[in-house]
Design a protein around this motif. Structure first.
Motif, short mmCIF file in Angstrom:
data_model
loop_
_atom_site.label_atom_id
_atom_site.label_comp_id
_atom_site.label_asym_id
_atom_site.label_seq_id
_atom_site.Cartn_x
_atom_site.Cartn_y
_atom_site.Cartn_z
N CYS A 169 55.93 49.36 25.90
CA CYS A 169 57.24 48.60 25.90
C CYS A 169 58.58 49.17 25.67
CB CYS A 169 56.78 47.48 24.90
SG CYS A 169 58.36 46.11 24.82
N LYS A 171 61.36 47.41 25.27
CA LYS A 171 62.46 46.30 24.93
C LYS A 171 62.93 46.49 23.48
CE LYS A 171 61.67 44.35 28.98
NZ LYS A 171 60.69 45.29 29.53
N PHE A 172 62.22 47.01 22.66
CA PHE A 172 62.63 47.27 21.18
C PHE A 172 63.03 45.97 20.69
CE2 PHE A 172 62.54 51.51 22.99
CZ PHE A 172 62.07 52.04 21.82
N PHE A 175 62.01 42.99 15.66
CA PHE A 175 60.81 42.33 14.75
C PHE A 175 59.46 43.22 15.05
CE2 PHE A 175 61.55 39.57 18.25
CZ PHE A 175 60.35 39.47 18.72
N VAL A 178 55.53 47.36 18.54
CA VAL A 178 54.75 47.88 19.76
C VAL A 178 55.39 49.09 20.56
CG1 VAL A 178 54.12 47.08 21.94
CG2 VAL A 178 53.48 45.79 20.00
N PRO A 179 56.84 48.71 20.52
CA PRO A 179 57.62 50.02 21.19
C PRO A 179 57.18 51.48 20.48
CG PRO A 179 59.10 48.21 20.96
CD PRO A 179 57.81 47.90 20.16
N GLN A 213 51.53 44.89 27.91
CA GLN A 213 52.38 44.29 27.16
C GLN A 213 53.67 43.66 27.50
OE1 GLN A 213 51.21 47.41 25.60
NE2 GLN A 213 50.13 46.17 23.98
N ASN A 214 54.05 44.03 28.78
CA ASN A 214 55.27 43.71 29.56
C ASN A 214 54.67 43.65 31.03
OD1 ASN A 214 58.14 43.65 28.27
ND2 ASN A 214 56.59 44.77 26.98
N HIS A 246 57.99 39.19 29.95
CA HIS A 246 59.02 39.05 29.43
C HIS A 246 60.33 38.43 30.30
CE1 HIS A 246 62.84 40.36 27.37
NE2 HIS A 246 62.10 40.58 26.56
S1 SF4 Z 1 55.99 44.03 22.92
FE1 SF4 Z 1 56.97 42.13 23.40
S2 SF4 Z 1 57.86 41.67 21.15
FE2 SF4 Z 1 57.42 43.67 21.13
S3 SF4 Z 1 59.24 44.71 21.60
FE3 SF4 Z 1 58.15 44.57 23.40
S4 SF4 Z 1 58.75 42.68 24.56
FE4 SF4 Z 1 59.46 42.71 22.37
#
Ligand code: SF4
Length: 452
Positions: A169, A171-172, A175, A178-179, A213-214, A246
């Motif tokens: 991921c 996207k960061f 919260f 995962v990244p 995940q994305n 996403h």
């Molecule tokens: S895995 Fe999902 S919630 Fe986690 S940072 Fe990536 S997009 Fe956001």
């Protein structure tokens, strides 16, 4: 959720602090934010993995002092590189705020600059720097159940199968770990996916759920829509689903495919997390509530019976009553067929854990209960609305009771009927006679009797 395990300090962090007491305090905060990533303080820049100059603008010549210090640290960086190591250099504080671009231009050894308002973003900035250099940030986070948990790939025994097409991921969300745990977005080559899918179809699989995940950031040729179109041509593959998506990656081609490709099921898990624009921004989701609602409109214009699923976090740091109400309002507008909702819980090392305004446990509990009541009501309504309809059901397995078989509707609802196990692997029209919040019950539709 499992407790966070904090990594023992394996990497050396040197912070040089200039100026006022506020900067001293900020340097301590930076060290706290970085500890879960495995950074422990050292008192010399020599050999450090990360050097932060926390600068001050007030004194005369402060800027020039920063540059001359950076010149010295650059030599240490070069020496470390020559020895096969790597050093990241960051400039923080008021000088960074005032002339960030100028610093990067004048001293290319600097990896990034970060202003005082953005210290909670340090983990993201460091992870991005490592990625740009082709390195993986070896943070030792505990697995995050909510976001990290792709369904495990399992041995194929039935008619449905998961197929991983994408991982990681970029996207960061503030919260989420995962990244840091999964690294950058990576898409498997189309050919490898098609070959695996053909193998699955040969074993009797009729429904594929593409995982990532994305997943809709899938970057193979022609994106996820193109991949779905190719998979749909494989003999035997009748249904395609994908998760998790996403909103930012829901492109026109994928939306159009939902209107054109029969195999693409009318069920979409599209997390939004909050209905408040301020909270969405603090979460770094990269979209506003209205953008999400318009997206849902477009998806439903392409596929009017689309069932939506979502993820929600209540009690994100600073979330007010009004902002929580905006989440309820968004839910009322979308009317999810099903959803997952959680109380916010701080994950040390993630930017949001360092935000002020953590919401109290009782308030989070009360908000979660109200949200879940509403989501449950909509889920029940959605299922009840199926009674009297005839739905194509892909039968997957024998039911718990003898003489019962269980399958899934296009909208992912479990459907139970009394019928022969010979139906397993078939897609059979079922008249829905009864619904609960969790499942549907029915009987084989008259015109399908011949199959049974
Ligand atoms: S895995 Fe999902 S919630 Fe986690 S940072 Fe990536 S997009 Fe956001």
């Amino acid at each position: 959720m499992p407790p966070m395990t904090q990594a023992p300090a394996k990497k050396r962090l040197y912070i040089k602090t200039y100026g006022c007491q506020m900067n001293v305090y900020d340097s301590e905060r930076m060290a706290d934010v970085l500890a879960p990533l495995g950074y422990g303080l050292t008192d010399t820049p020599d050999g450090a993995d990360l050097v932060v100059l926390n600068t001050c603008h007030i004194r005369e010549k402060a800027t020039e002092k920063t540059y001359s210090e950076l010149g010295r640290i650059k030599e240490l960086k070069l020496a470390k590189a020559a020895a096969g190591g790597a050093m990241t250099i960051a400039v923080a504080g008021c000088v960074a705020q005032a002339e960030g671009e100028e610093i990067m231009r004048r001293q290319p050894a600097v990896d990034f600059v970060v202003g005082p308002q953005s210290y909670h973003q340090l983990p993201e900035l460091i992870a991005r720097t490592h990625r740009a250099l082709g390195q993986r940030l070896a943070a030792d986070f505990a697995a995050e159940e909510k976001f990290d948990a792709l369904p495990p790939e399992r041995a194929v025994t039935g008619v449905t199968a998961f197929l991983t097409v994408q991982e990681g991921c970029d996207k960061f969300c503030t919260f989420c770990v995962v990244p840091y745990t999964r690294g950058a977005e990576y898409s498997r080559p189309v050919e490898a996916i098609l070959a695996e899918a053909e193998g699955l179809a040969a074993k009797g699989v009729r429904e594929l759920t593409l995982l990532g995940q994305n997943v809709n950031a899938y970057a193979g040729e022609r994106g996820l829509a193109g991949l779905a179109r190719q998979l749909a041509k494989i003999p035997g593959i009748a249904r395609i689903r994908y998760t998790t998506s996403h909103p930012r990656d829901m492109d026109d081609a994928l939306i159009a495919a939902h209107g054109e490709l029969d195999a693409l099921m009318p069920f979409l898990h599209l997390p939004v997390q909050s209905g408040s624009d301020r909270v969405l921004k603090a979460m770094n989701r990269g979209h506003a509530a209205d953008h999400y609602l318009r997206l849902v409109e477009r998806i439903r214009a392409a596929r009017p019976d689309m069932a939506l699923s979502g993820d929600f976090i209540v009690g994100f740091p600073g979330e007010t009553d009004r902002e929580f109400e905006q989440t309820l309002e968004l839910v009322r507008q979308v009317r999810y067929a099903q959803a997952f909702s959680f109380k916010y819980s701080a994950r040390p090392g993630t930017p949001a854990a360092a935000l002020p305004g953590q919401v109290s446990e009782p308030v989070k509990e009360e908000r979660l209960a109200r949200l879940q009541d509403l989501l449950n009501e909509h889920q029940s309504d959605f299922n009840l609305a199926q009674t009297g309809r005839t739905l194509p059901v892909l039968f997957e397995r024998a039911g718990r009771r003898p003489g019962q078989v269980v399958g899934r509707s296009p909208y992912l609802q479990p459907v139970h009927i009394e019928a022969s196990e010979r139906l397993i692997g078939t897609i059979t029209p079922v008249l829905i006679t009864h619904a609960t919040r969790g499942s549907l019950t029915g009987q084989i539709a008259q015109d399908a009797m011949a199959i049974a």
